[in-house]
Design an enzyme around this catalytic site. Sequence first.
Site, short mmCIF file in Angstrom:
data_model
loop_
_atom_site.label_atom_id
_atom_site.label_comp_id
_atom_site.label_asym_id
_atom_site.label_seq_id
_atom_site.Cartn_x
_atom_site.Cartn_y
_atom_site.Cartn_z
N SER A 1 -2.28 -20.49 9.10
CA SER A 1 -1.62 -20.44 10.39
C SER A 1 -0.32 -19.63 10.29
CB SER A 1 -1.34 -21.86 10.91
OG SER A 1 -0.91 -21.81 12.27
N GLY B 1 -11.40 -9.76 3.29
CA GLY B 1 -10.96 -8.38 3.10
C GLY B 1 -9.55 -8.12 3.58
N GLY B 2 -8.93 -9.10 4.25
CA GLY B 2 -7.58 -8.92 4.77
C GLY B 2 -6.52 -9.10 3.72
N ASN C 1 6.34 -14.23 8.45
CA ASN C 1 5.81 -12.88 8.28
C ASN C 1 5.54 -12.59 6.81
OD1 ASN C 1 6.08 -12.53 11.00
ND2 ASN C 1 7.97 -11.36 10.89
N ALA D 1 -9.06 -17.59 6.61
CA ALA D 1 -7.97 -16.62 6.82
C ALA D 1 -8.32 -15.58 7.87
CB ALA D 1 -7.64 -15.92 5.50
N HIS E 1 -15.70 -9.46 8.41
CA HIS E 1 -16.36 -8.67 9.44
C HIS E 1 -16.37 -7.18 9.09
CE1 HIS E 1 -17.96 -7.77 13.33
NE2 HIS E 1 -16.90 -7.11 13.75
N LYS F 1 4.51 -18.49 14.32
CA LYS F 1 4.45 -18.16 15.75
C LYS F 1 3.70 -19.21 16.56
CE LYS F 1 4.91 -13.21 14.95
NZ LYS F 1 5.33 -13.40 13.53
N ARG G 1 9.27 -6.88 22.85
CA ARG G 1 7.94 -6.67 23.41
C ARG G 1 7.43 -7.97 24.03
NH1 ARG G 1 5.21 -4.23 18.07
NH2 ARG G 1 6.23 -6.12 17.29
N THR H 1 13.36 -3.65 17.58
CA THR H 1 13.26 -4.14 18.95
C THR H 1 14.59 -4.63 19.51
OG1 THR H 1 12.55 -6.27 18.08
CG2 THR H 1 10.82 -4.74 18.77
#
Length: 604
Positions: A399, A283-284, A439, A356, A307, A402, A531, A464
Amino acid sequence: MTYRKRLLLLIILDSLCVFTAIYFSHLILSTKYYLTPFLVVSSLTLLIGHHLLAAYYKLYKRVLEYASIGELVTIFKSVTYSILITAVVQFLFYQDVYIRALVITWMLLMLFIGGSRFVWRLYRDAYLKVKNQGERTLIIGAGSAGTMIARQLKNNSGSKLYPVAFIDDDCQKQQMEIMGIPVIGGVNLIEKSVIEFDIKNIIIAIPSLNKKELNKIVQECSKTNVRTQTLPMIEDLVLGKVSVNDFRDVRIEDLLGREPVKLDDKNLLDTIHHQTILVTGAGGSIGSEICRQVSKYKPSKIVLLGHGENSIYTIEQELLNTYDEINFVTEIADVQDKDKMFAILLKHRPSMVYHAAAHKHVPLMERNPEEAVKNNVIGTKNVAEAADHAKVKTFVMVSTDKAVNPTSVMGATKRIAEMVVQHMDTISNTRFVAVRFGNVLGSRGSVIPLFKKQIQAGGPVTVTHPDMERYFMTIPEASRLVIQAGALARGGEIFVLDMGDPVKIIDLAKNLIKLSGYSVEDIGIVYSGIRPGEKLFEELLNENEVHHKQVFPKIHIGKATFIEGKFLSVLINEFENLSIDELRVTLLDIAGGRVKEEKLVVNY
């Protein structure tokens, strides 16, 4: 007007044209005009011949509003052949052909019939030009697409846009006119043209543009603060999802995405066609797109595991409405539930698993490292072991960049998940691989949706750090890489996409503000500071993993650095007993390979 009334009107109009042409031809030649059998036979032959030929060439079915060269050619054929037929009849009946009269009649018929067709279009165009008070629009691209757009806008009285000028870099078109619209120059004149022609809207109508060329044009358009739109996707036009008038705003994705990686369709068909496929996190953003891409290769069944029931329901309904020949099965389950994972994979026995499901938000995982371990590490271990137990052929884990030299909990857990996958490959007959990318544009929680909300709220946009850079890719591109990796897998690889150059977040913010029709000064940009867990620059491979050879266009395989499974077992068994700070340090040490004596380097 109904078709029958329109047909009757055209037949009467053409009949009058025929008789008038014959009358004037005799009048011009100064012949004594009286009804003779010769003239009657010629007139009837010409009249009947013209109507029959007009019907044969479908002249009466042509839409007058769009009369053009095509209609003129049809009229030429119809009139010419009817004149020739009349000449043959004259010779057969009277052994004489009135050549001069027929030639003049032919010219008059072309004038009368052709003129009658184009007078309506000229009137309509002139009427609409006065009536249409739409926004003055500049069309970039005077090719077939741009011309089609201009014609549609001019002929559509309900359009909110009206074309007043073209921009095109083709020197042969510059200073010319297309449908009465001037081609005023190249891309370098966009800003000047907007001022000179009082442009309120810009449409980019060049479907063949690559990303670099589009970026150049958009940068010129952004100097004007005029709304810039582009054509819909070509595939959407072909499939009938949208019309040519459904322009859309230029999106930041259009500028940042690379030219799409061409998939090895034959290999993918052999891997996916008529197979059972299971997707975790279906669902992502990435998981749902993997389902869409995989469905094109017609597997027999796709198991949608996730989930969140709402997101699974949404993607299930979309796929059911698009692919009625595929069996879509939903499984609402958490990858942290080991027993459920084993049960589901044994139940469906897929040949391919795309994993995923993961926690991906860096700041949230910094504050909740134990949850990152549960989902990203233990969840991956559960699904991987279940895949091994169910004798799955290939397991592909999604993956992230990051995971390279990680400084965040999220990155560390994803790197450890890669280690789990690599370890499983050494002890299983299932092929285990990981796919690493940067990203994803437009995914839930990514920077672009955040920037858009801030712009809609009037600003400011928060960045940022002025030097922060990131690699970007589109959701479809990321998903294609994942399924291509599954077809290329031999076992143990970490596939990495050649993502081009990283993009500065500050430039991303500025472009998005301009594309939204605002100036940077109007919205404003503020710096919030880096952050916890964030890096200024991301990497796709660390110095020990660099392997420059491509195994597929724009796809690399990195050298794999991993540790023995016992260290992962210690982490999994003991992480709940560690404090947040201790857990964070432990995760970064394991992910960074800082485990003495047991570190291995394996080349692929």
